[in-house]
Enzyme design. Structure first.
Site, PDB file in Angstrom:
ATOM      1  N   HIS A  45       0.837  -1.190   0.000  1.00 52.82           N
ATOM      2  CA  HIS A  45       0.000   0.000   0.000  1.00 52.82           C
ATOM      3  C   HIS A  45       0.880   1.251   0.000  1.00 52.82           C
ATOM      4  CE1 HIS A  45      -3.777  -2.200   1.775  1.00 52.82           C
ATOM      5  NE2 HIS A  45      -3.305  -2.753   0.675  1.00 52.82           N
ATOM      6  N   GLU A  47       1.362   3.734   2.093  1.00 53.73           N
ATOM      7  CA  GLU A  47       2.149   4.059   3.278  1.00 53.73           C
ATOM      8  C   GLU A  47       3.437   3.250   3.337  1.00 53.73           C
ATOM      9  OE1 GLU A  47      -2.244   4.118   4.679  1.00 53.73           O
ATOM     10  OE2 GLU A  47      -1.043   3.229   3.064  1.00 53.73           O
ATOM     11  N   ALA A 159     -26.842  14.183 -39.419  1.00 56.06           N
ATOM     12  CA  ALA A 159     -28.013  13.475 -39.929  1.00 56.06           C
ATOM     13  C   ALA A 159     -27.642  12.163 -40.602  1.00 56.06           C
ATOM     14  CB  ALA A 159     -28.789  14.369 -40.893  1.00 56.06           C
ATOM     15  N   TRP A 165     -14.952  14.334 -36.548  1.00 57.04           N
ATOM     16  CA  TRP A 165     -14.825  14.408 -35.095  1.00 57.04           C
ATOM     17  C   TRP A 165     -15.648  15.600 -34.610  1.00 57.04           C
ATOM     18  CZ3 TRP A 165     -12.805  10.406 -32.730  1.00 57.04           C
ATOM     19  CH2 TRP A 165     -11.861   9.623 -33.384  1.00 57.04           C
ATOM     20  N   ARG A 179     -10.039   6.828 -20.158  1.00 59.28           N
ATOM     21  CA  ARG A 179     -10.085   5.385 -20.380  1.00 59.28           C
ATOM     22  C   ARG A 179      -8.961   4.675 -19.621  1.00 59.28           C
ATOM     23  NH1 ARG A 179     -11.113   4.490 -26.904  1.00 59.28           N
ATOM     24  NH2 ARG A 179     -13.317   5.137 -26.959  1.00 59.28           N
ATOM     25  N   GLU A 262     -19.650   4.876 -22.503  1.00 53.32           N
ATOM     26  CA  GLU A 262     -19.480   5.591 -23.763  1.00 53.32           C
ATOM     27  C   GLU A 262     -20.550   5.209 -24.785  1.00 53.32           C
ATOM     28  OE1 GLU A 262     -15.658   5.867 -25.519  1.00 53.32           O
ATOM     29  OE2 GLU A 262     -14.588   6.056 -23.628  1.00 53.32           O
ATOM     30  N   PRO A 265     -27.230   7.068 -27.310  1.00 56.66           N
ATOM     31  CA  PRO A 265     -28.383   7.628 -26.597  1.00 56.66           C
ATOM     32  C   PRO A 265     -29.255   6.586 -25.902  1.00 56.66           C
ATOM     33  CG  PRO A 265     -28.137   8.649 -28.755  1.00 56.66           C
ATOM     34  CD  PRO A 265     -27.169   7.513 -28.718  1.00 56.66           C
ATOM     35  N   ALA A 268     -27.359   5.185 -22.805  1.00 57.97           N
ATOM     36  CA  ALA A 268     -27.253   6.266 -21.816  1.00 57.97           C
ATOM     37  C   ALA A 268     -28.592   6.521 -21.152  1.00 57.97           C
ATOM     38  CB  ALA A 268     -26.743   7.538 -22.491  1.00 57.97           C
TER      39      ALA A 268
END
Length: 335
Positions: A45, A47, A159, A165, A179, A262, A265, A268
């Site tokens: 760890h 510490e 459309a 991009w 990522r 990612e 619609p 999500a």
């Protein structure tokens, strides 16, 4: 503590299911003599790493740690005991450990005569490298960040469905950094069929990075054997369900802590409707499209009073784009 925070951030994505902790050791005169961060599972760890670097100079000094030192013996011995053995006189940590097994290190230290205080930069730590780990520890399910890029009028593609991009190069570089820090990247079968993404981490030179987060394809539809997400560049999980909760349960079984959503619609909307999005990172580009798919599909809202409420926690410029980070308002979503 700022240095400890940066150390924790530097190993985010490599420590799951353990927290990405950073630690700094100061000698009795207040000079920094050691630092460290949590190693991959089974390793030391933060510490212990910092104490190794400090050596005998740690005696009588101060340990500054982002998370309360653990008090239990898991894959490694308790960090609280290691600090006591090293002769540390004071410990300052940002966030108390909510894990039922690891908690209690502060009391162990106090009972050994160590001066202990907590809360230094707590908001920055809990909203930074420890955000996802604290969430999964408190709720039992992975933390989900929904990332998307859209035009000023909220379109994620034109459309004709072209989307490369919408965001600029700096935004895309940030996404690869996101990522690299995640345990899993989630998309739906529709995104795979439409865009055929690799969902890998790339360096600034466009080369495949060593970091290989799990790729997760959600949905019952077929994607074809030639889909890029099925190559050997990174591991892939086919989650043959449309239920976000079932997806997250599958990921929890695999010790996934930090999820980057990612998907398009539809996916999500399903995650938002299920209250399974804990953070939104939106890259808004200064373009207008007028037509094309919007960022969010049906999410259970039929009237304005049912709108999902969010709190903006940050707005920054990323090249030409605006980066917006938001978290659920109190009592909304993210459960």
């Amino acid at each position: 503590m700022a240095r400890a925070l940066a150390l924790g951030e530097s190993v985010r994505g490599t420590t799951s299911p353990n927290p990405p902790v950073g630690a700094v050791i100061l000698d009795a005169a207040g000079r920094q003599v050691g630092e460290g961060a949590t190693q991959p599972p089974g390793g030391p760890h933060a510490e212990v790493m910092a104490l190794r670097q400090a050596g005998d100079r740690a005696r009588g000094g101060t340990a500054v740690v982002t998370l309360e030192p653990c008090a239990h013996h898991g894959r490694t011995p308790p960090c609280a005991d290691a600090l006591v053995r090293a002769g540390i006189a004071a410990v300052r940590f940002a966030v108390a450990d909510p894990h039922p097994l690891g908690a209690g290190g502060g009391e162990v230290l106090r009972s050994s005569g160590v001066d202990v205080a907590e809360g230094l930069l707590a908001d920055q730590v809990s909203g930074g490298p420890l955000r996802a780990w604290l969430h999964v520890t408190r709720t039992g399910r992975p933390h989900v960040t929904w990332k998307y890029a859209a035009s000023l009028d909220g379109r994620v593609a034109a459309a004709d469905r072209t989307s490369r991009w919408i965001s600029g190069p700096r935004s895309r570089a940030e996404v690869h950094a996101m990522r690299a820090a995640a345990d899993a990247i989630v998309v739906g079968t529709g995104t795979v069929r439409a865009d055929d993404p690799w969902l890998t981490v790339r360096t600034s030179e466009g080369e495949l990075a060593s970091r290989r987060p799990l790729r997760v394809v959600v949905g019952t539809g077929e994607i074809g054997d030639s889909a890029r997400v099925l190559d050997d560049a990174a591991p892939t999980l086919r989650a043959r369900t449309r239920d976000p909760r079932q997806v997250l349960a599958l990921l929890a079984e695999r010790d996934v802590v930090d999820v980057l959503l990612e998907g398009g619609p539809t996916l999500a909307g399903a995650f938002v409707r299920a209250g399974a999005v804990d953070r939104i990172v939106a890259y808004v580009a200064p373009i207008l499209l007028g037509q094309g798919p919007v960022a969010l599909g049906p999410s259970g809202v039929s009237t304005i009073t049912e709108a999902h409420q969010w709190r903006v926690e940050g707005v920054t410029m990323t090249g030409r784009d605006v980066r917006i980070s938001a978290v659920p308002a109190t009592g909304q979503g993210g459960g």
